[in-house]
Design a protein around this motif. Structure first.
Motif, PDB file in Angstrom:
ATOM      1  N   GLY A   9     -41.211  31.308   9.827  1.00 43.26           N
ATOM      2  CA  GLY A   9     -41.899  31.738  11.051  1.00 43.26           C
ATOM      3  C   GLY A   9     -43.395  31.528  10.948  1.00 43.26           C
ATOM      4  N   SER A  10     -44.175  32.598  11.192  1.00 41.76           N
ATOM      5  CA  SER A  10     -45.643  32.477  11.206  1.00 41.76           C
ATOM      6  C   SER A  10     -46.151  31.920   9.882  1.00 41.76           C
ATOM      7  CB  SER A  10     -46.271  33.848  11.449  1.00 41.76           C
ATOM      8  OG  SER A  10     -45.730  34.449  12.586  1.00 41.76           O
ATOM      9  N   LEU A  11     -45.874  32.637   8.786  1.00 42.65           N
ATOM     10  CA  LEU A  11     -46.346  32.192   7.467  1.00 42.65           C
ATOM     11  C   LEU A  11     -45.539  30.997   6.970  1.00 42.65           C
ATOM     12  CD1 LEU A  11     -46.882  35.337   5.174  1.00 42.65           C
ATOM     13  CD2 LEU A  11     -48.507  34.243   6.674  1.00 42.65           C
ATOM     14  N   GLY A  12     -44.214  31.085   7.159  1.00 37.31           N
ATOM     15  CA  GLY A  12     -43.314  30.097   6.553  1.00 37.31           C
ATOM     16  C   GLY A  12     -43.511  28.690   7.082  1.00 37.31           C
ATOM     17  N   THR A  13     -43.872  28.559   8.358  1.00 39.31           N
ATOM     18  CA  THR A  13     -44.111  27.221   8.924  1.00 39.31           C
ATOM     19  C   THR A  13     -45.291  26.580   8.195  1.00 39.31           C
ATOM     20  OG1 THR A  13     -43.295  27.924  11.084  1.00 39.31           O
ATOM     21  CG2 THR A  13     -44.740  25.983  11.065  1.00 39.31           C
ATOM     22  N   ILE A  14     -46.326  27.386   7.942  1.00 42.40           N
ATOM     23  CA  ILE A  14     -47.554  26.854   7.330  1.00 42.40           C
ATOM     24  C   ILE A  14     -47.349  26.592   5.841  1.00 42.40           C
ATOM     25  CG2 ILE A  14     -49.969  27.417   6.785  1.00 42.40           C
ATOM     26  CD1 ILE A  14     -50.082  28.874   9.505  1.00 42.40           C
ATOM     27  N   LEU A  15     -46.829  27.598   5.119  1.00 43.91           N
ATOM     28  CA  LEU A  15     -46.602  27.394   3.684  1.00 43.91           C
ATOM     29  C   LEU A  15     -45.584  26.259   3.477  1.00 43.91           C
ATOM     30  CD1 LEU A  15     -46.916  28.174   0.716  1.00 43.91           C
ATOM     31  CD2 LEU A  15     -45.176  29.955   1.066  1.00 43.91           C
ATOM     32  N   GLY A  16     -44.544  26.255   4.312  1.00 37.97           N
ATOM     33  CA  GLY A  16     -43.513  25.206   4.206  1.00 37.97           C
ATOM     34  C   GLY A  16     -44.105  23.821   4.410  1.00 37.97           C
ATOM     35  N   ALA A  17     -45.067  23.710   5.318  1.00 41.57           N
ATOM     36  CA  ALA A  17     -45.707  22.408   5.579  1.00 41.57           C
ATOM     37  C   ALA A  17     -46.481  21.954   4.340  1.00 41.57           C
ATOM     38  CB  ALA A  17     -46.642  22.518   6.786  1.00 41.57           C
ATOM     39  N   PHE A  18     -47.267  22.873   3.774  1.00 43.11           N
ATOM     40  CA  PHE A  18     -48.066  22.495   2.593  1.00 43.11           C
ATOM     41  C   PHE A  18     -47.163  22.104   1.425  1.00 43.11           C
ATOM     42  CE2 PHE A  18     -51.628  24.467   4.781  1.00 43.11           C
ATOM     43  CZ  PHE A  18     -52.694  23.706   4.345  1.00 43.11           C
ATOM     44  N   ILE A  19     -46.095  22.868   1.202  1.00 40.59           N
ATOM     45  CA  ILE A  19     -45.213  22.543   0.066  1.00 40.59           C
ATOM     46  C   ILE A  19     -44.545  21.184   0.326  1.00 40.59           C
ATOM     47  CG2 ILE A  19     -43.171  23.235  -1.272  1.00 40.59           C
ATOM     48  CD1 ILE A  19     -43.937  26.169  -0.708  1.00 40.59           C
ATOM     49  N   SER A  20     -44.143  20.962   1.590  1.00 36.76           N
ATOM     50  CA  SER A  20     -43.439  19.705   1.919  1.00 36.76           C
ATOM     51  C   SER A  20     -44.309  18.474   1.689  1.00 36.76           C
ATOM     52  CB  SER A  20     -42.978  19.714   3.387  1.00 36.76           C
ATOM     53  OG  SER A  20     -42.103  20.784   3.594  1.00 36.76           O
ATOM     54  N   GLU A  21     -45.646  18.661   1.689  1.00 40.00           N
ATOM     55  CA  GLU A  21     -46.514  17.505   1.424  1.00 40.00           C
ATOM     56  C   GLU A  21     -46.356  17.028  -0.027  1.00 40.00           C
ATOM     57  OE1 GLU A  21     -50.418  17.653   4.185  1.00 40.00           O
ATOM     58  OE2 GLU A  21     -50.324  19.227   2.674  1.00 40.00           O
ATOM     59  N   LYS A  22     -45.915  17.966  -0.908  1.00 36.36           N
ATOM     60  CA  LYS A  22     -45.874  17.620  -2.343  1.00 36.36           C
ATOM     61  C   LYS A  22     -44.486  17.680  -2.961  1.00 36.36           C
ATOM     62  CE  LYS A  22     -50.630  18.786  -3.081  1.00 36.36           C
ATOM     63  NZ  LYS A  22     -51.516  19.901  -3.185  1.00 36.36           N
ATOM     64  N   LYS A  23     -43.584  18.466  -2.345  1.00 40.43           N
ATOM     65  CA  LYS A  23     -42.255  18.641  -2.945  1.00 40.43           C
ATOM     66  C   LYS A  23     -41.215  18.668  -1.834  1.00 40.43           C
ATOM     67  CE  LYS A  23     -44.038  21.536  -6.695  1.00 40.43           C
ATOM     68  NZ  LYS A  23     -43.816  20.710  -7.865  1.00 40.43           N
ATOM     69  N   GLU A  24     -39.942  18.495  -2.253  1.00 45.60           N
ATOM     70  CA  GLU A  24     -38.864  18.640  -1.253  1.00 45.60           C
ATOM     71  C   GLU A  24     -38.501  20.106  -1.125  1.00 45.60           C
ATOM     72  OE1 GLU A  24     -35.255  16.388  -1.645  1.00 45.60           O
ATOM     73  OE2 GLU A  24     -36.461  14.566  -1.891  1.00 45.60           O
ATOM     74  N   ILE A  25     -38.439  20.597   0.091  1.00 49.00           N
ATOM     75  CA  ILE A  25     -38.054  22.003   0.300  1.00 49.00           C
ATOM     76  C   ILE A  25     -37.322  22.132   1.627  1.00 49.00           C
ATOM     77  CG2 ILE A  25     -40.359  22.576   1.288  1.00 49.00           C
ATOM     78  CD1 ILE A  25     -39.964  25.422  -0.035  1.00 49.00           C
ATOM     79  N   ASP A  26     -36.259  22.926   1.654  1.00 47.15           N
ATOM     80  CA  ASP A  26     -35.547  23.183   2.913  1.00 47.15           C
ATOM     81  C   ASP A  26     -36.155  24.416   3.567  1.00 47.15           C
ATOM     82  OD1 ASP A  26     -33.892  21.130   2.226  1.00 47.15           O
ATOM     83  OD2 ASP A  26     -32.106  22.369   1.851  1.00 47.15           O
ATOM     84  N   LEU A  27     -36.592  24.275   4.810  1.00 44.69           N
ATOM     85  CA  LEU A  27     -37.083  25.436   5.562  1.00 44.69           C
ATOM     86  C   LEU A  27     -35.900  25.972   6.369  1.00 44.69           C
ATOM     87  CD1 LEU A  27     -40.528  24.122   6.884  1.00 44.69           C
ATOM     88  CD2 LEU A  27     -39.867  24.913   4.622  1.00 44.69           C
TER      89      LEU A  27
END
Ligand SMILES: NC(=O)C1=CN([C@@H]2O[C@H](COP(=O)(O)OP(=O)(O)OC[C@H]3O[C@@H](n4cnc5c(N)ncnc54)[C@H](OP(=O)(O)O)[C@@H]3O)[C@@H](O)[C@H]2O)C=CC1
Ligand SMILES: CC(C)(CO)C(=O)C(=O)O
Length: 333
Positions: A9-27
């Motif tokens: 959601g609010s935090l997860g969209t942003i943190l998920g975006a930053f992590i996705s720039e460097k690693k694979e992660i399922d949101l």
């Protein structure tokens, strides 16, 4: 390492975006429209930064296999349903990293055991804007996490979570996570609790003497509960907040007032995530924040009339018996 973020959601969209720039992660998120927008258009961050990052988002029922590390970012009120959908997708060593507010670790330790539960506090704020979009409301130079375990041990799992969070911003190791959690709880019980009661930003609370005075007294009450609980340092970035915020007399209160402006002034645009829940017609985390202060106060024999009033007002707002307006000030004795 297979990564997931539960509650984008609010935090997860942003943190998920930053992590996705460097690693694979399922949101993973229950909001179908949001999941679709994230996949079709990427995670869009607006506010104090502006960027769009391609991400992989799924609904809980689309999870496959098991994850090695799950970042927990649903509201605590949704933990049960999140655990239920996660149960077939974690293994005996899956790390559960909770970035939630309040004191989420004890109930997670009961479910997952102490080796697997890592906690982190988040220094920044975010507001979900609509499918695929979240607004970062903190200054990009002021973003950080504090990560650790309640028993203070710095394990391999703590280091792994730190490394992943650092895809976004500095993550400091907290060897006093209890004190760090309490320092965050001070901010949430006082500023988020009152922001939810009055439907206002943190800045508005400090802009008028009447509300500012209430801020000071809710802080005093909450610090007294934390101190009795055993906090020796309400720690943020290695600094104990108590000497800057706590007062006994009216004269001391006025002396400490500039510290409140200095600490929370840079966050004046923040709107509590509990207020965002109210605006969405959702149940808030009031029982996990101010309610927690009241419960601990009762156990330890510390009076908490102001936190009790905040809980009562927010519960009434949740039941639509009150509106979050500045006039609710008259309900504080
Ligand atoms: N927002 C902020 O500024 C800050 C928040 N926090 C803390 O971080 C945590 C998350 O807050 P925030 O990001 O604001 O919360 P949000 O409500 O914005 O995001 C949580 C997301 O999880 C989704 N969700 C709900 N139930 C489930 C489930 N069972 N499985 C998967 N997804 C689910 C929600 O969908 P839906 O909305 O459809 O229910 C929502 O998209 C909270 O504990 C909060 O206190 C900490 C610091 C700052
Ligand atoms: C104080 C704030 C906005 C950011 O740290 C927060 O934690 C919340 O509103 O839940």
């Amino acid at each position: 390492m297979r990564l997931a973020l539960m509650g984008a959601g609010s935090l997860g969209t942003i943190l998920g975006a930053f992590i996705s720039e460097k690693k694979e992660i399922d949101l993973i998120d229950v909001n179908k429209e949001h999941v679709k927008a994230l996949n079709d258009k990427g995670a869009r961050i607006v506010g104090t930064i502006d960027k769009t990052v391609p991400v992989k988002a799924i609904m809980p029922e689309e999870m496959e296999g098991t994850y090695d590390l799950v970042i927990l970012l649903v509201k605590q009120t949704y933990n049960e349903s999140a655990f239920d959908s996660l149960k077939d997708h974690i293994h005996a060593k899956t790390i559960i990293a909770t970035l939630q507010n309040g004191f989420p670790e004890p109930s997670l330790l009961d479910v997952f055991g102490e080796e697997r539960v890592i906690g982190a506090t988040v220094s920044w704020g975010a507001t979900w804007q609509g499918p695929g979009v979240s607004e970062l409301t903190s200054d990009p130079g002021k973003l950080s996490f504090d990560v650790g375990r309640l028993d203070g041990k710095i394990t391999e799992q703590v280091e792994q979570v730190k490394e992943i969070l650092e895809c976004m911003c500095p993550a400091h190791i907290a060897n006093n996570l209890g004190g760090t959690r309490w320092a965050k709880l001070l901010s949430n019980a006082v500023f988020s609790g009152l922001s939810a009661c009055f439907g206002c930003t943190f800045g508005e609370l400090l802009a008028d003497e009447k509300y500012e005075k209430l801020v000071h007294y809710v802080m005093k009450e909450t610090i007294e509960v934390g101190t009795k609980w055993g906090v020796t340092s309400f720690e943020v970035d290695g600094v104990d907040l108590k000497p800057y915020l706590y007062f006994e007399t009216e004269e001391q209160r006025l002396e400490k007032a500039p510290s409140y402006q200095a600490f929370w002034g840079p966050h004046k645009l923040l709107k509590a995530s509990m207020l965002q829940d109210i605006e969405k017609g959702r149940k808030t985390e009031i029982n996990e924040i101010n309610g927690l202060v009241v419960r601990i106060g009762k156990e330890l024999g510390v009076a908490t009339p102001l936190n009790e009033t905040i809980v009562s007002i927010v519960n009434k707002i949740e039941r639509k018996e009150l509106k979050p307006t500045l006039t609710n000030l008259s309900l504080f004795k």
